[in-house]
Scaffold this motif. Structure first.
Motif: not given
Lengths: 364, 364, 364, 364
Positions: C77, C83, C101, C106, C133
């Motif tokens: 991580l 990505t 994450a 991420k 995200r």
């Protein structure tokens, strides 16, 4: 265009005014089916069944019936209440019985094959014409909704140009020493092709290959090849020794392809809007596959077909042809075209080479 | 008796001590499949891919790979970490590439057809023998569990006497102006038959019929007939123009019949304990049907088959043959027997007549 | 309307400018599939695989690979070239791994079920929103061409009013003491229904019946019933103990009925233009059958569907959602709607009675 | 053990010495089938057909028949040449007609459902016992070769322990305002289960779910769940609104699983020697899947079944029961067990909850 479907739908059950009298000669396997269909059809009055074995005829009509049981054909043909006879006896008797029935003024339906030789068949056709009577051959499959649909689809050009025909008719079959697998099964394929192909089935050559692997005394496995147009092959595989039952015909077309799978009642006919398109230009590309092929992957349509017993439509067509004083859909000429191809298969088997045929249509 | 299955099961994943180095030449459709299988197989270390088009090779191995990408065959053949090469280039290059690889001391796996002529194939076989290297042809279907099963069943006599073989391999296919449908598809049928028939496939005559109904410049529909024993016919139907995909082989036997339907993963093989028994005596009974036929309607057994990728078994057999210094199951002679029949199909198409063959086995 | 298909078609192989870095966490059965698809997809650069067992990860990426193999999630991580992560670990770890994450910035793809409780799932959704995200759940079937087709057909009203849904998903399955057959198999049915039903899957009650006939310690056979509209029942049959593999969904409609048979690649979807029409008037006729029923027996259409691997479309959708900064088609809310129904199945099993649900959509 | 097959095979066609006189009451759809089978069966002499509509009865017997046509039941029951009557009238008349026939000394075959209430059925059973006459219910499917085979397989323990039963009977059906889909279709499933399960069908609870999505006034889609042993569920799906015809029953067993697919005549019954074996020990292995599951993937056997019309066997069993003065295989008690479950389905639909049943066997 569709005389038999029109005529059968215009008549209603119980409308007994103009029933036609009919007798069935021969009460074996197929005669039993004919008895059942004539008996239940609104156009017909089954007045008699004739068989050399009276007990067999009695079993076929069953108890508490007043249908007459005869063993003498002359007695039958002398009756005035018999307008038509259906002949379901062994093939060797078709010629003589048909001529006698026509001479007695009866219309005649005869099982396939119509006769054992082309000369016999021609004589039967001539006799029917002279007597002004209907001579019809029982090409049963031509009266199924599926075959009717195929005929209409081909006539309408739905498939584009025909590219090939592949027919497979294999099953555990009745090995008979006096009839090979071509004469037993291929009449179905040939009569269907004759019925559905615009212009009928008139190949210029025919090639047959057959084997007798069991030592049965006759061919049990066979393949027929016939060009039905330049570069368009019809191939027929008939086989008595297959435990898998396959009854499938594929009509490959440039636009669509029709598949008839007769052992799948839920989806007998499928029309594939799929095919191979040739490129207009071919380049010498590094990846040949990409450059030379174009698939068309369209939908498949499974048309709704009525579930109707073919034999019932067939006996309806016989009645209509008699009443309308016209040739039936499967007449003596159709029978003769099939017979000519079966005879050619004998020649090809004997010589191991393709056989040339005169044009069946002009001959007929 | 079963070298390839034994060798593949004796090796476990991750046991990398004795991996063999291999390179794939040609990264088109089939090369891509070979790359995937060599890459994942415990016997092999895929060290390089060679293609005239480096970008295509790069795509096949994917990102973050250290597999070498080459465009020069000589450079590849000079490498000492390459024990074997797999040739997946166009057929016209098989002969020259194989000879160069053998000269460089490599074992060779080559796609079908092994070459374009029998002379070329014979030269390749001789060169491999002289070099003491394995020459294997990629008859992939022979490595499927189904074909293996059929081979074993026929070897064990489970079907009784073989009565006929019927193979259908039809689908929308890649119409290619330089290869007809026989050369494209029939190698599968022929190599399978060669593999499963006890004694191999060595017909004395072969007859081919083919048509080009699209005007594609080459036959797109074809039929092959070969007697594989007296009165025992093997028939193969190959067709690029069928939207229905059929891959079916029937092995009719006197005791049982085996049907392989390769598009039905849930039931690829069915063994029918059904057949036709001939009567020992035939009487002239009134009901022919009863007297001349005896069906045996036993059960059908669908054997459990493992689902295993054929290509993985095939590359395992290549490794085993190299290590055990023996001929692979599908060697140059098998390839040559198939090639001889394909060549005969060309002759039959040209003459329109059956072609006589010398015995393939003695020739091989 | 169709973001994922658009985005995947606009990108071409080899266009590597804007590949996104991804890592797969967990290299078991499903992780292996993810590795293969990320590796081959033009939108993605698979930079690492993370597994507690490094040997397993090594086997999954294979030889001659420079994909990094890690066993420490924190290390993974921390990497800036990652990505997005795909989490294919046991369900009990989904919640914690996802939160870590997301905290590391991420984007996250997580296997189903998204979490073990509704609270956990809600927390994950909130965290993703807060972090800006993408949180996507791997409802794989939603990315098959068949399910896409069904969704479009229902949205277009092709079937008329929905009358019932029947789903059968039975096969020999992986009996696991810690997950019953509902949690193992029904997420597929439920996520598909949620995806294709206009408005999603939001029943007001759910009833579950399950049995453990083997004494395995958990339900192996199960039935779910949910009204998806008044008098419109969706029924799901899941079963680990069936040697026959059935994966069939029927969407009965007032105009047409759609049948999806996922184990028949040649005919996955069939649209039946058939149904039952109610009479507008009912009379007290002597023959009830004639008066109260009207069949419509139209054609069946089998639409052409591309054969495309669902996982490839799924990873493409993940890339598109990240780039377009939007929710993916199968987002955390979809996962939560499925989870809510699975939780309800537990309640129904425990009480033996139907369970009331709050409206899933408002809750989500 | 097998009275009906024994008795029917011991009699030969034409052996008319001891035919029994029978009359059919009601000449609708099912009466027509009964007429055909009584007429063709060597044990029976069909002496009369009785219908309120004489024209309909006339159509059913056809032309040239001396079978008596009556419209007065009393006149029929007064005849001394009528040993048994078959009642194929609407369900609401079964009770009264049966009692009248028994009072007249006739044996009675009655269509399903035997009556409209349990009390009526009990009265009919008592009356038959008092009169010393056979009371048989037409559970037709129990006389098919497939159901007979299943019964024998379960009795012999071929499947091991029964794990579940799943029955699907869906098709476009006859929507009738006075009978719901359970009463129309489920009698087939229930009577079959009662016939094949060792000990009969005697669940302690029954749960029914049904919907009327068309607004037809009655349930058109239904699901029944019944535990037939602890943790062994029988589930029945009946549906009038499916354009796909499915008639499938799965009997899952610990050793083998039997699948009956009644719309596939070429493979009605398949016995799968496949299943899931539980491990004797479970370890907390890292790979749960490997440790907790063991598949057995054996062969599938498709037994050869005769193609025999069920109704013909059924009327043969009626004759045998009369002659041997014994209960028929499908007697009034079997009918009552089915009726009890149908009544329970009404209760479950009304309450939305499972219904407890007394033990059917003791009640019967």
């Amino acid at each position: 265009m569709r005389p038999w479907s029109a005529s059968s739908s215009s008549r209603t059950v119980g409308d007994s005014v103009d029933k036609l009298g009919v007798a069935v000669i021969g009460s074996g396997y197929w005669g039993t089916n004919l008895v059942r269909n004539f008996r239940n059809h609104p156009d017909w009055d089954l007045v008699a069944v004739c068989d050399l074995d009276p007990a067999r005829a009695a079993r076929v009509v069953g108890q508490r019936s007043t249908i007459d049981l005869l063993s003498d054909v002359d007695e039958l043909l002398a009756r005035s209440d018999v307008t038509a006879v259906a002949i379901a006896t062994p093939a060797s008797t078709h010629h003589a019985l048909t001529l006698r029935a026509l001479a007695a003024g009866k219309h005649v339906l005869v099982e396939k094959p119509i006769a054992e030789s082309l000369d016999q068949a021609a004589e039967m056709i001539t006799a029917a014409q002279a007597a002004g009577r209907v001579l019809m051959v029982d090409h049963t499959f031509c009266y199924t909704p599926a075959v009717r649909y195929i005929r209409d689809a081909l006539a309408a050009g739905d498939l584009g140009d025909l590219l090939y025909v592949d027919s497979v008719r294999i099953n555990l079959g009745l090995v008979q020493p006096d009839v090979n697998v071509f004469w037993d099964l291929a009449p179905h394929d040939l009569s269907i092709l004759d019925f559905v192909l615009p212009g009928g089935l008139a190949p210029q050559t025919l090639s047959a290959v057959g084997t007798d692997p069991l030592g049965a005394g006759t061919e049990c496995v066979g393949h027929l090849s016939m060009p039905v147009a330049p570069e368009v092959l019809a191939h027929v595989h008939v086989n008595w020794l297959s435990p898998v039952k396959v009854r499938q015909m594929i009509f490959g077309g440039s636009r669509r392809t029709l598949v008839w799978d007769d052992v799948n009642p839920a989806q007998r006919i499928s029309i594939y809007d799929r095919g191979v398109d040739l490129p207009t230009q071919r380049e010498n590309a590094s990846d040949r596959r990409a450059s030379t092929i174009s698939y068309r992957l369209g939908d498949v349509v499974v048309p709704a077909l009525p579930e109707r017993e073919a034999l019932s439509s067939m006996v309806g067509e016989l009645a209509a042809a008699i009443r309308e004083e016209r040739a039936p859909l499967t007449d003596g000429h159709a029978a003769m075209r099939v017979l000519r191809l079966l005879s050619a298969s004998d020649s090809s088997l004997a010589t191991g080479a393709p056989v040339r045929l005169d044009d069946s249509r002009s001959a007929a």
